[in-house]
Scaffold this motif. Sequence first.
Motif, PDB file in Angstrom:
ATOM      1  N   GLN A 196      -7.369   5.177  -5.590  1.00 35.27           N
ATOM      2  CA  GLN A 196      -7.754   6.567  -5.150  1.00 35.27           C
ATOM      3  C   GLN A 196      -8.342   6.993  -6.582  1.00 35.27           C
ATOM      4  O   GLN A 196      -8.672   6.016  -7.500  1.00 35.27           O
TER       5      GLN A 196
ATOM      6  N   MET B 247      -2.699   5.419  -9.053  1.00 36.57           N
ATOM      7  CA  MET B 247      -4.084   6.024  -8.531  1.00 36.57           C
ATOM      8  C   MET B 247      -5.105   4.673  -8.463  1.00 36.57           C
ATOM      9  O   MET B 247      -5.343   4.645  -7.544  1.00 36.57           O
TER      10      MET B 247
ATOM     11  N   THR C 267       1.326  10.914  -8.395  1.00 32.17           N
ATOM     12  CA  THR C 267       0.658  10.775  -7.024  1.00 32.17           C
ATOM     13  C   THR C 267       1.320  11.600  -6.041  1.00 32.17           C
ATOM     14  O   THR C 267       1.444  11.643  -4.752  1.00 32.17           O
TER      15      THR C 267
ATOM     16  N   ARG D 116       2.622   1.815  -3.325  1.00 32.74           N
ATOM     17  CA  ARG D 116       1.603   2.153  -4.368  1.00 32.74           C
ATOM     18  C   ARG D 116       1.160   3.644  -4.063  1.00 32.74           C
ATOM     19  O   ARG D 116       0.803   4.527  -5.287  1.00 32.74           O
ATOM     20  N   SER D 117       1.170   4.316  -3.196  1.00 35.85           N
ATOM     21  CA  SER D 117       0.528   5.483  -2.613  1.00 35.85           C
ATOM     22  C   SER D 117       1.684   6.611  -2.562  1.00 35.85           C
ATOM     23  O   SER D 117       1.255   7.683  -3.102  1.00 35.85           O
ATOM     24  N   ARG D 118       2.671   6.345  -2.101  1.00 39.46           N
ATOM     25  CA  ARG D 118       3.730   7.143  -1.694  1.00 39.46           C
ATOM     26  C   ARG D 118       5.067   7.165  -2.372  1.00 39.46           C
ATOM     27  O   ARG D 118       5.820   7.916  -1.857  1.00 39.46           O
TER      28      ARG D 118
ATOM     29  N   GLU E 231       0.789  -1.233  -0.072  1.00 41.70           N
ATOM     30  CA  GLU E 231      -0.023  -0.029  -0.120  1.00 41.70           C
ATOM     31  C   GLU E 231       0.786   1.351   0.176  1.00 41.70           C
ATOM     32  O   GLU E 231       0.589   2.344  -0.827  1.00 41.70           O
TER      33      GLU E 231
ATOM     34  N   ALA F 104      -3.759   2.096  -5.967  1.00 44.42           N
ATOM     35  CA  ALA F 104      -3.889   2.554  -4.481  1.00 44.42           C
ATOM     36  C   ALA F 104      -5.187   2.793  -4.169  1.00 44.42           C
ATOM     37  O   ALA F 104      -5.715   3.294  -2.855  1.00 44.42           O
TER      38      ALA F 104
END
Length: 272
Positions: free
Chosen positions: A137, A132, A180, A106-108, A103, A135
């Motif tokens: 989003q 996105m 992102t 994928r997001s950070r 996670e 994640a």
Amino acid sequence: MRLRSNRRQKTDDRPEAPAATPGLAVELRGVRRRYGRGVGAVHALAGVDLALPRGTFTAVMGPSGSGKSTFLQCAAGLDRPSEGSVRLGGTEITGMSEDKLTELRRSRLGFVFQAFNLLPSLTVEQNVLLPMRLAGQRQDRRRAAAMLARVGLADKARRRPGELSGGQQQRVAVARALVTSPDVVFADEPTGALDTGTATEVLGLLRHAVDTLGATVVMVTHDPAAAAWADRVLFLADGTFAGGLERGSAEQIGARMTMLAGRTGAMAGAAA
């Protein structure tokens, strides 16, 4: 850089991680990575300490077998160190579960690889939006369009990767890595498959992302000309950092690498 102690009650048997230092994007403390056991163990990283501020461009170089790939994998949460602490954007990742790590990546985090790693069945726009989507989003098409415009591919959104040149595909990969607004972009030999002119374009994009978007880039490369785009070049040898160079020219970086490779070779010969 000295870190302040921040004693907390431990909830497991892992050694307590040092406190995070504000303003750092990447922080490694006492990171070791061993493969195998006993006399046959390979010490890919032998005690790495590193603190990289946000909004900086760092290149990591070293002779073959110096630990560059292992460093990148441990720093990015793609591999787990045998010992030590890794923080990304102030978050301790060393003891994270695999689901939490996935996670976070994928997001950070953003990634740019030598082989581009674009999905051939997706359009350019869909490839850029993929982080996105993975994640969970909202897929912001305007954000993707803005990123493609930044890398000079605003008119290629509906194309497939196979319809683009290698340099264009790598520019898509850069847009995907930045979409992102990640804490860190990790680049693994991002220009290794490109000609000199195209490599310059891609490196210019990474430099621009640092200077104008406040991105943090950590790049592993074997090319002194690529490393010269960075704010700082760090040299790995035998699993530890063997000095650095601030804003060095390609010639200075190449000379340092030649010296380091010669020293490493001499040490290996003496140990044989």
